[in-house]
Write an enzyme that holds these catalytic residues in place. Structure first.
Site, PDB file in Angstrom:
ATOM      1  CG  ASP A   1      30.679  38.792  44.351  1.00  0.00           C
ATOM      2  OD1 ASP A   1      31.785  38.813  43.763  1.00  0.00           O
ATOM      3  OD2 ASP A   1      30.326  37.858  45.087  1.00  0.00           O
ATOM      4  CB  VAL A   2      33.664  41.379  39.812  1.00  0.00           C
ATOM      5  CG1 VAL A   2      33.476  42.881  39.866  1.00  0.00           C
ATOM      6  CG2 VAL A   2      34.822  40.919  40.706  1.00  0.00           C
TER       7      VAL A   2
ATOM      8  CB  SER B   1      49.520  43.699  38.503  1.00  0.00           C
ATOM      9  OG  SER B   1      50.687  43.851  39.288  1.00  0.00           O
TER      10      SER B   1
ATOM     11  CE1 TYR C   1      46.879  41.704  42.543  1.00  0.00           C
ATOM     12  CE2 TYR C   1      49.197  41.789  41.909  1.00  0.00           C
ATOM     13  CZ  TYR C   1      47.964  42.405  42.043  1.00  0.00           C
ATOM     14  OH  TYR C   1      47.818  43.715  41.665  1.00  0.00           O
TER      15      TYR C   1
ATOM     16  CE  LYS D   1      45.787  42.432  39.159  1.00  0.00           C
ATOM     17  NZ  LYS D   1      44.559  43.181  38.788  1.00  0.00           N
TER      18      LYS D   1
END
Length: 247
Positions: free
Chosen positions: A62-63, A142, A155, A159
């Protein structure tokens, strides 16, 4: 000699998509591989698909957990004797407009992408400095982090944050010979993209000068470039892999 001969690479989110393609590309370049993923079942399938024998192991991770990430990088040293490349790739989406987005979905996406990359960068750098390794860390951001996407405030923020992390870490670690770079993929054919509605895919395709979506293997080749000595005087760099979208 292959580009990563006698090297060891760790890839988070390595059981699918860009992560799995990167594991394959780095292995073909000679590297031993450690893939980390939260899903044990996906890990087993990935190891079976890669079919690399003793030169590849999977570690459940689990990062967002500092202890899990530390265990992941230590597993590389324990099994293969070094840690030379760290690819912080783990991620997922929880899309919604800002008005409708749940707070927990904002927190979870920021946690996996941004905190996960920070923990991975920190843990890998600690090992590389201790071992005296002139290593390479690659963060998978991204194009959403460059331009922002409606319905992806979580998100896009995560990113974009990964780019700031990459540049700051590059300045901190350059003296030790540790390079930190990032890639910003555009629309790449992964399970997530394939699940989008046809009209959505058509609209996105119209924005791409090359008139096609990218493939995970194409992103993996750029990650290989940044992982290898071919980019030995590059750090703090951000490479777009978008077919020309948003240039």
């Amino acid at each position: 000699m292959r580009l990563l001969e006698n090297k060891t690479s760790v890839i988070t989110g390595g059981a699918g998509g860009i992560g799995l393609a990167s594991a394959r590309a780095l292995a073909q370049a000679g590297s031993s591989i450690v893939i980390g993923d939260k899903d044990h079942g996906r890990l087993d399938l990935a190891l079976e698909e890669l079919d690399l024998g003793d030169s590849c192991i999977g570690v459940q991770c689990d990062v967002t957990s500092s202890s899990d990430v530390t265990h992941l990088v230590n597993a590389a040293v324990s099994k293969f004797g070094s840690l030379d490349v760290m690819v912080n790739n783990a991620g997922f989406t929880r899309d919604a407009t800002m008005r409708k987005m749940r707070e927990e979905d904002f927190d979870s996406v920021l946690g996996v992408h941004l905190k996960g990359a920070w923990l991975g960068t920190r843990a890998a750098a600690d090992v590389m400095r201790t071992e005296g390794t002139a290593g390479s860390i690659v963060n998978v951001s991204s194009i959403s982090g460059k331009v922002g996407m409606a319905g992806q405030t979580n998100y896009s923020a995560a990113k974009a944050g990964m780019i700031g992390l990459t540049k700051a870490a590059a300045k901190e670690l350059g003296f030790a010979g540790i390079r930190v770079n990032a890639v910003q993929p555009g629309i790449v054919r992964t399970e997530l993209v394939e699940s989008l509605k046809p009209e959505v895919l058509s609209a996105k395709l119209a924005e791409i000068p090359m008139k096609r979506f990218g493939e995970p293997a194409e992103v993996a080749q750029v990650i290989l470039f940044l992982a290898s000595g071919m980019s030995s005087y590059m750090t703090g760099s951000v490479l777009e892999i978008t077919g020309g979208r948003h240039i």
